[in-house]
Design an enzyme around this catalytic site. Sequence first.
Site, PDB file in Angstrom:
ATOM      1  N   CYS A 163      20.172 -71.627  23.486  1.00 57.30           N
ATOM      2  CA  CYS A 163      19.153 -70.905  24.377  1.00 57.30           C
ATOM      3  C   CYS A 163      18.003 -71.209  23.769  1.00 57.30           C
ATOM      4  O   CYS A 163      17.625 -70.843  22.481  1.00 57.30           O
ATOM      5  CB  CYS A 163      19.630 -69.505  24.895  1.00 57.30           C
ATOM      6  SG  CYS A 163      18.242 -69.044  26.009  1.00 57.30           S
ATOM      7  N   CYS A 172      15.190 -64.092  21.816  1.00 59.19           N
ATOM      8  CA  CYS A 172      15.891 -62.703  21.871  1.00 59.19           C
ATOM      9  C   CYS A 172      16.568 -62.005  20.570  1.00 59.19           C
ATOM     10  O   CYS A 172      17.524 -62.809  20.325  1.00 59.19           O
ATOM     11  CB  CYS A 172      16.524 -62.519  22.973  1.00 59.19           C
ATOM     12  SG  CYS A 172      15.811 -63.185  24.471  1.00 59.19           S
ATOM     13  N   ARG A 192      25.449 -48.417  34.561  1.00 58.49           N
ATOM     14  CA  ARG A 192      26.656 -49.117  33.924  1.00 58.49           C
ATOM     15  C   ARG A 192      26.709 -49.194  32.377  1.00 58.49           C
ATOM     16  O   ARG A 192      25.606 -49.324  31.872  1.00 58.49           O
ATOM     17  CB  ARG A 192      26.604 -50.838  34.218  1.00 58.49           C
ATOM     18  CG  ARG A 192      27.621 -51.539  33.556  1.00 58.49           C
ATOM     19  CD  ARG A 192      28.101 -53.054  33.933  1.00 58.49           C
ATOM     20  NE  ARG A 192      28.121 -52.969  35.349  1.00 58.49           N
ATOM     21  CZ  ARG A 192      27.437 -53.817  36.036  1.00 58.49           C
ATOM     22  NH1 ARG A 192      26.648 -54.481  35.645  1.00 58.49           N
ATOM     23  NH2 ARG A 192      27.274 -53.766  37.496  1.00 58.49           N
TER      24      ARG A 192
HETATM   25  N1  SAM Z   1      19.983 -65.861  29.395  1.00 55.84           N
HETATM   26  C1  SAM Z   1      19.543 -64.763  30.625  1.00 55.84           C
HETATM   27  C2  SAM Z   1      18.776 -63.779  30.511  1.00 55.84           C
HETATM   28  O1  SAM Z   1      18.672 -63.347  29.180  1.00 55.84           O
HETATM   29  O2  SAM Z   1      17.935 -63.230  31.429  1.00 55.84           O
HETATM   30  C3  SAM Z   1      21.249 -64.319  30.938  1.00 55.84           C
HETATM   31  C4  SAM Z   1      22.026 -63.884  30.037  1.00 55.84           C
HETATM   32  S1  SAM Z   1      21.457 -62.667  28.743  1.00 55.84           S
HETATM   33  C5  SAM Z   1      22.850 -62.715  27.585  1.00 55.84           C
HETATM   34  C6  SAM Z   1      21.853 -61.043  29.457  1.00 55.84           C
HETATM   35  C7  SAM Z   1      21.358 -59.917  28.797  1.00 55.84           C
HETATM   36  O3  SAM Z   1      22.723 -59.545  27.938  1.00 55.84           O
HETATM   37  C8  SAM Z   1      20.226 -59.823  28.061  1.00 55.84           C
HETATM   38  O4  SAM Z   1      19.303 -59.606  28.938  1.00 55.84           O
HETATM   39  C9  SAM Z   1      20.410 -58.558  27.170  1.00 55.84           C
HETATM   40  O5  SAM Z   1      20.260 -57.236  27.543  1.00 55.84           O
HETATM   41  C10 SAM Z   1      21.933 -58.573  27.011  1.00 55.84           C
HETATM   42  N2  SAM Z   1      22.635 -58.797  25.482  1.00 55.84           N
HETATM   43  C11 SAM Z   1      22.439 -60.027  25.057  1.00 55.84           C
HETATM   44  N3  SAM Z   1      23.014 -60.094  23.743  1.00 55.84           N
HETATM   45  C12 SAM Z   1      23.171 -58.649  23.429  1.00 55.84           C
HETATM   46  C13 SAM Z   1      23.827 -58.019  22.583  1.00 55.84           C
HETATM   47  N4  SAM Z   1      24.215 -58.380  21.110  1.00 55.84           N
HETATM   48  N5  SAM Z   1      23.906 -56.198  22.567  1.00 55.84           N
HETATM   49  C14 SAM Z   1      23.660 -55.846  23.808  1.00 55.84           C
HETATM   50  N6  SAM Z   1      23.225 -56.638  24.971  1.00 55.84           N
HETATM   51  C15 SAM Z   1      23.122 -57.896  24.690  1.00 55.84           C
HETATM   52 FE1  SF4 Z   2      18.853 -66.704  25.988  1.00 53.03          FE
HETATM   53 FE2  SF4 Z   2      17.722 -64.513  25.503  1.00 53.03          FE
HETATM   54 FE3  SF4 Z   2      19.490 -64.598  27.441  1.00 53.03          FE
HETATM   55 FE4  SF4 Z   2      20.277 -64.905  24.870  1.00 53.03          FE
HETATM   56  S1  SF4 Z   2      19.232 -63.169  25.972  1.00 53.03           S
HETATM   57  S2  SF4 Z   2      20.744 -66.155  26.353  1.00 53.03           S
HETATM   58  S3  SF4 Z   2      18.458 -65.850  24.056  1.00 53.03           S
HETATM   59  S4  SF4 Z   2      17.422 -65.853  27.249  1.00 53.03           S
END
Ligand code: SAM
Ligand code: SF4
Length: 336
Positions: free
Chosen positions: A62, A66, A269
């Site tokens: 990605c 983040c 949730r």
């Molecule tokens: N890429 C898209 C986005 O970020 O909008 C969708 C998938 S992203 C993995 C969805 C959410 O998963 C993130 O906004 C975050 O809140 C959560 N997330 C990702 N990695 C995480 C982690 N290591 N621990 C807890 N929550 C996590």
């Molecule tokens: Fe990409 Fe951020 Fe979503 Fe992870 S949480 S998949 S880095 S947009």
Amino acid sequence: MPENVANTDQLIRHNWTQQQVEALYDLAFADLMYRAQTAHRENFNPNEVQISTLLSIKTGGCAEDCGYCPQSAHHESAVKAEPLMPLDKVLESAAQAKATGASRFCMGAAWRNLKDRDLERVADMVSGVKDMGLETCVTLGMLEQHQAKRLKQAGLDYYNHNLDTSPEFYGDIISTRTYQDRLDTLAHVRANDIHVCSGGIVGMGESRQDRAGLLISLANLPSHPESVPINLLVKVEGTPLANHDNIDQLEFVRTIAVARLMMPKSYVRLSAGRESMSDELQAMCFLAGANSIFYGEKLLTTDNPDTDHDQQLFERLGITTLAGQHTADVKEACHH
Ligand code: SAM
Ligand code: SF4
Ligand code: DTB
């Protein structure tokens, strides 16, 4: 009871102040739990939990940075990038989720935003899953109006897009898109009559003020999200937040309770992070008003508790799971 917290939790409100929310956090633990459980009982069957199963339809690589995420190309985690999954594999996985009792199937893609070239393939996944009698949810990054419209038409029930943390702390965690970008996506989802699923992550080194700030950003939206995922950071090796100190577990429970009080008709949730929680901590979260979980042995790329274990826990707590169609009722309730 302090005057500024009295009688504020029974109404659907969109004008929470930082001081009011911090006052909720500051309540004695038993008082906060009592109030949260009371609000919960006024709006839900306290022994019923909604379960959603997650599938990563496009993993890793990605473009966003983040800090918590193992799927970011900016970090060196063990996650390998994979292309968008074929439709038959997605439907196979949805059928399995349905067979284990999930009421909603949530498909996640490691994208910064949905591209028009992928829109029809995702729309086919949504209609295929919908036709199986499951509620549908996708989380695909930023979404434009015309894309939201197309997904709604395909049968999309929920769009997940998290605010993640307070506007003030946000820049410490993500630099490649803004808080306003996220709010814009939520507005596009709402404008197309798709249920909003939006929450955040606790345990990233944020302060209590930031946790309150996240909940204020969510509750002060024009309508409360129908679903509010509260994730406990899953610390993944190779991500910048991998070695963060653990948050006080009671502070996590307080966050669930305050979310329940501020958004009394929304599903709260208990999301990522259950794998690191004891059964007793999860039980306390349900008592604080959590009434939804991710069910199934994987989240997107990290582990979730075994389904056998979750079933045993539900049995020990006398919890039953909610059938999909009931959750549609929440929509009207959140629109005020
Ligand atoms: N890429 C898209 C986005 O970020 O909008 C969708 C998938 S992203 C993995 C969805 C959410 O998963 C993130 O906004 C975050 O809140 C959560 N997330 C990702 N990695 C995480 C982690 N290591 N621990 C807890 N929550 C996590
Ligand atoms: Fe990409 Fe951020 Fe979503 Fe992870 S949480 S998949 S880095 S947009
Ligand atoms: C949400 O708030 N949590 C889920 C879902 N929405 C998409 C994702 C959790 C991801 C945890 C890290 C992983 O498994 O990659």
